[in-house]
Motif scaffolding. Structure first.
Motif, PDB file in Angstrom:
ATOM      1  N   LYS A  73      18.704 -23.888  60.814  1.00  9.44           N
ATOM      2  CA  LYS A  73      17.716 -23.017  60.191  1.00  9.44           C
ATOM      3  C   LYS A  73      17.919 -22.985  58.687  1.00  9.44           C
ATOM      4  O   LYS A  73      19.003 -23.224  58.183  1.00  9.44           O
ATOM      5  CB  LYS A  73      17.838 -21.599  60.745  1.00  9.44           C
ATOM      6  CG  LYS A  73      17.460 -21.483  62.197  1.00  9.44           C
ATOM      7  CD  LYS A  73      17.526 -20.037  62.621  1.00  9.44           C
ATOM      8  CE  LYS A  73      17.102 -19.890  64.062  1.00  9.44           C
ATOM      9  NZ  LYS A  73      17.141 -18.496  64.495  1.00  9.44           N
ATOM     10  N   GLU A  74      16.862 -22.647  57.981  1.00  7.40           N
ATOM     11  CA  GLU A  74      16.962 -22.474  56.533  1.00  7.40           C
ATOM     12  C   GLU A  74      17.804 -21.231  56.250  1.00  7.40           C
ATOM     13  O   GLU A  74      17.742 -20.253  56.976  1.00  7.40           O
ATOM     14  CB  GLU A  74      15.560 -22.260  55.935  1.00  7.40           C
ATOM     15  CG  GLU A  74      14.729 -23.519  55.886  1.00  7.40           C
ATOM     16  CD  GLU A  74      15.235 -24.501  54.838  1.00  7.40           C
ATOM     17  OE1 GLU A  74      15.673 -24.064  53.764  1.00  7.40           O
ATOM     18  OE2 GLU A  74      15.226 -25.697  55.127  1.00  7.40           O
ATOM     19  N   PRO A  75      18.616 -21.262  55.198  1.00  9.51           N
ATOM     20  CA  PRO A  75      19.401 -20.072  54.842  1.00  9.51           C
ATOM     21  C   PRO A  75      18.499 -18.894  54.478  1.00  9.51           C
ATOM     22  O   PRO A  75      17.314 -19.078  54.204  1.00  9.51           O
ATOM     23  CB  PRO A  75      20.193 -20.528  53.616  1.00  9.51           C
ATOM     24  CG  PRO A  75      20.149 -22.000  53.638  1.00  9.51           C
ATOM     25  CD  PRO A  75      18.889 -22.388  54.342  1.00  9.51           C
ATOM     26  N   ILE A  76      19.062 -17.709  54.494  1.00 10.33           N
ATOM     27  CA  ILE A  76      18.304 -16.503  54.165  1.00 10.33           C
ATOM     28  C   ILE A  76      17.665 -16.657  52.786  1.00 10.33           C
ATOM     29  O   ILE A  76      18.340 -16.986  51.816  1.00 10.33           O
ATOM     30  CB  ILE A  76      19.222 -15.259  54.200  1.00 10.33           C
ATOM     31  CG1 ILE A  76      19.715 -15.036  55.629  1.00 10.33           C
ATOM     32  CG2 ILE A  76      18.494 -14.025  53.680  1.00 10.33           C
ATOM     33  CD1 ILE A  76      20.698 -13.915  55.782  1.00 10.33           C
ATOM     34  N   HIS A  77      16.390 -16.440  52.713  1.00 13.10           N
ATOM     35  CA  HIS A  77      15.602 -16.541  51.473  1.00 13.10           C
ATOM     36  C   HIS A  77      15.790 -17.895  50.790  1.00 13.10           C
ATOM     37  O   HIS A  77      15.706 -18.007  49.578  1.00 13.10           O
ATOM     38  CB  HIS A  77      15.948 -15.404  50.505  1.00 13.10           C
ATOM     39  CG  HIS A  77      15.839 -14.054  51.130  1.00 13.10           C
ATOM     40  ND1 HIS A  77      14.658 -13.523  51.582  1.00 13.10           N
ATOM     41  CD2 HIS A  77      16.786 -13.126  51.406  1.00 13.10           C
ATOM     42  CE1 HIS A  77      14.878 -12.329  52.091  1.00 13.10           C
ATOM     43  NE2 HIS A  77      16.163 -12.064  52.013  1.00 13.10           N
TER      44      HIS A  77
ATOM     45  N   ARG B 271      24.703 -16.894  48.003  1.00 13.11           N
ATOM     46  CA  ARG B 271      24.560 -15.570  48.618  1.00 13.11           C
ATOM     47  C   ARG B 271      25.861 -14.782  48.653  1.00 13.11           C
ATOM     48  O   ARG B 271      25.850 -13.585  48.869  1.00 13.11           O
ATOM     49  CB  ARG B 271      24.025 -15.719  50.047  1.00 13.11           C
ATOM     50  CG  ARG B 271      22.607 -16.228  50.071  1.00 13.11           C
ATOM     51  CD  ARG B 271      22.083 -16.299  51.476  1.00 13.11           C
ATOM     52  NE  ARG B 271      22.686 -17.441  52.143  1.00 13.11           N
ATOM     53  CZ  ARG B 271      23.013 -17.466  53.429  1.00 13.11           C
ATOM     54  NH1 ARG B 271      22.820 -16.435  54.182  1.00 13.11           N
ATOM     55  NH2 ARG B 271      23.561 -18.544  53.951  1.00 13.11           N
TER      56      ARG B 271
ATOM     57  N   GLU C 113      25.601 -12.162  53.809  1.00 11.22           N
ATOM     58  CA  GLU C 113      24.690 -11.869  54.924  1.00 11.22           C
ATOM     59  C   GLU C 113      24.332 -13.191  55.595  1.00 11.22           C
ATOM     60  O   GLU C 113      23.977 -14.151  54.923  1.00 11.22           O
ATOM     61  CB  GLU C 113      23.421 -11.193  54.380  1.00 11.22           C
ATOM     62  CG  GLU C 113      22.392 -10.860  55.415  1.00 11.22           C
ATOM     63  CD  GLU C 113      22.641  -9.522  56.087  1.00 11.22           C
ATOM     64  OE1 GLU C 113      22.090  -9.328  57.182  1.00 11.22           O
ATOM     65  OE2 GLU C 113      23.364  -8.696  55.529  1.00 11.22           O
ATOM     66  N   MET C 114      24.437 -13.238  56.928  1.00  8.11           N
ATOM     67  CA  MET C 114      24.164 -14.474  57.666  1.00  8.11           C
ATOM     68  C   MET C 114      23.085 -14.254  58.715  1.00  8.11           C
ATOM     69  O   MET C 114      22.978 -13.164  59.285  1.00  8.11           O
ATOM     70  CB  MET C 114      25.441 -14.969  58.366  1.00  8.11           C
ATOM     71  CG  MET C 114      26.567 -15.361  57.450  1.00  8.11           C
ATOM     72  SD  MET C 114      26.208 -16.773  56.408  1.00  8.11           S
ATOM     73  CE  MET C 114      26.153 -18.070  57.617  1.00  8.11           C
ATOM     74  N   GLU C 115      22.303 -15.314  58.967  1.00 16.35           N
ATOM     75  CA  GLU C 115      21.306 -15.274  60.042  1.00 16.35           C
ATOM     76  C   GLU C 115      21.899 -15.740  61.360  1.00 16.35           C
ATOM     77  O   GLU C 115      21.506 -15.281  62.410  1.00 16.35           O
ATOM     78  CB  GLU C 115      20.112 -16.158  59.689  1.00 16.35           C
ATOM     79  CG  GLU C 115      19.200 -15.574  58.654  1.00 16.35           C
ATOM     80  CD  GLU C 115      18.009 -16.455  58.385  1.00 16.35           C
ATOM     81  OE1 GLU C 115      18.014 -17.632  58.801  1.00 16.35           O
ATOM     82  OE2 GLU C 115      17.072 -15.969  57.756  1.00 16.35           O
ATOM     83  N   GLN C 116      22.817 -16.711  61.284  1.00 15.13           N
ATOM     84  CA  GLN C 116      23.447 -17.230  62.493  1.00 15.13           C
ATOM     85  C   GLN C 116      24.926 -17.466  62.236  1.00 15.13           C
ATOM     86  O   GLN C 116      25.367 -17.515  61.097  1.00 15.13           O
ATOM     87  CB  GLN C 116      22.778 -18.513  62.954  1.00 15.13           C
ATOM     88  CG  GLN C 116      22.869 -19.647  61.951  1.00 15.13           C
ATOM     89  CD  GLN C 116      22.070 -20.852  62.417  1.00 15.13           C
ATOM     90  OE1 GLN C 116      21.248 -20.747  63.304  1.00 15.13           O
ATOM     91  NE2 GLN C 116      22.318 -21.983  61.811  1.00 15.13           N
TER      92      GLN C 116
ATOM     93  N   PRO D 190      26.384 -13.342  62.633  1.00 17.82           N
ATOM     94  CA  PRO D 190      25.055 -12.914  62.170  1.00 17.82           C
ATOM     95  C   PRO D 190      25.117 -11.475  61.654  1.00 17.82           C
ATOM     96  O   PRO D 190      25.773 -10.628  62.243  1.00 17.82           O
ATOM     97  CB  PRO D 190      24.186 -13.011  63.427  1.00 17.82           C
ATOM     98  CG  PRO D 190      24.889 -13.997  64.300  1.00 17.82           C
ATOM     99  CD  PRO D 190      26.352 -13.804  64.021  1.00 17.82           C
ATOM    100  N   GLY D 191      24.470 -11.235  60.521  1.00 16.12           N
ATOM    101  CA  GLY D 191      24.497  -9.922  59.899  1.00 16.12           C
ATOM    102  C   GLY D 191      25.430  -9.901  58.704  1.00 16.12           C
ATOM    103  O   GLY D 191      25.850 -10.941  58.203  1.00 16.12           O
TER     104      GLY D 191
END
Length: 135
Positions: free
Chosen positions: A46-50, A57, A73-76, A101-102
């Motif tokens: 997935k693309e990184p956050i923003h 980040r 902050e991580m999405e996965q 995540p989080g």
């Protein structure tokens, strides 16, 4: 061999894993007769956050003289190796960090670290990144 500590560490880990595998003997006949099987699932990145890279980040908190706090902050889930050192190459702290995540926070004891410019290096599955910061 690579000069950066994290690349050498990853290379040693990969070599140790390969040495533990049981060698299998294959002949040309066995290979030619075996069926080609496609994987049942694919891993998607997935693309990184923003659309910011991991190192862009990471927030580095150096307000306290006794500790340095890394926040991201991580999405996965992701697993990284990190290293904090001086620009001349002396390593102050290194280790691994499992990012869930989080929000994630890593507190490093910095009581014996010098003030001035330090380098944070992060090795992911994709690349090695360096970031300078002031303490």
């Amino acid at each position: 061999m690579a000069k950066h500590f994290l690349i050498r560490r990853a290379t040693r880990t990969a070599a140790a894993s390969a040495a533990m595998l049981v060698p299998a003997a294959f002949s040309m006949a066995t290979t030619a007769e075996s069926a080609f099987v496609l994987p049942t699932h694919r891993i998607t990145v997935k693309e990184p956050i923003h659309k910011k890279h991991l190192l862009e980040r990471i927030q580095i908190d150096t307000e306290s003289k006794e500790r340095v706090v890394l926040r991201v902050e991580m999405e996965q889930e992701n697993f990284v190796l990190y290293q904090v050192g001086l620009p001349d190459g002396k390593v102050l702290r290194s280790g691994s960090w499992l990012l869930a995540p989080g929000p994630n926070e890593l507190i490093l004891d910095a009581r014996e670290w010098p003030s001035g410019t330090l380098e944070l290096s992060v090795l992911t599955k994709k690349d090695l990144m360096k970031l300078d910061f002031e303490r």
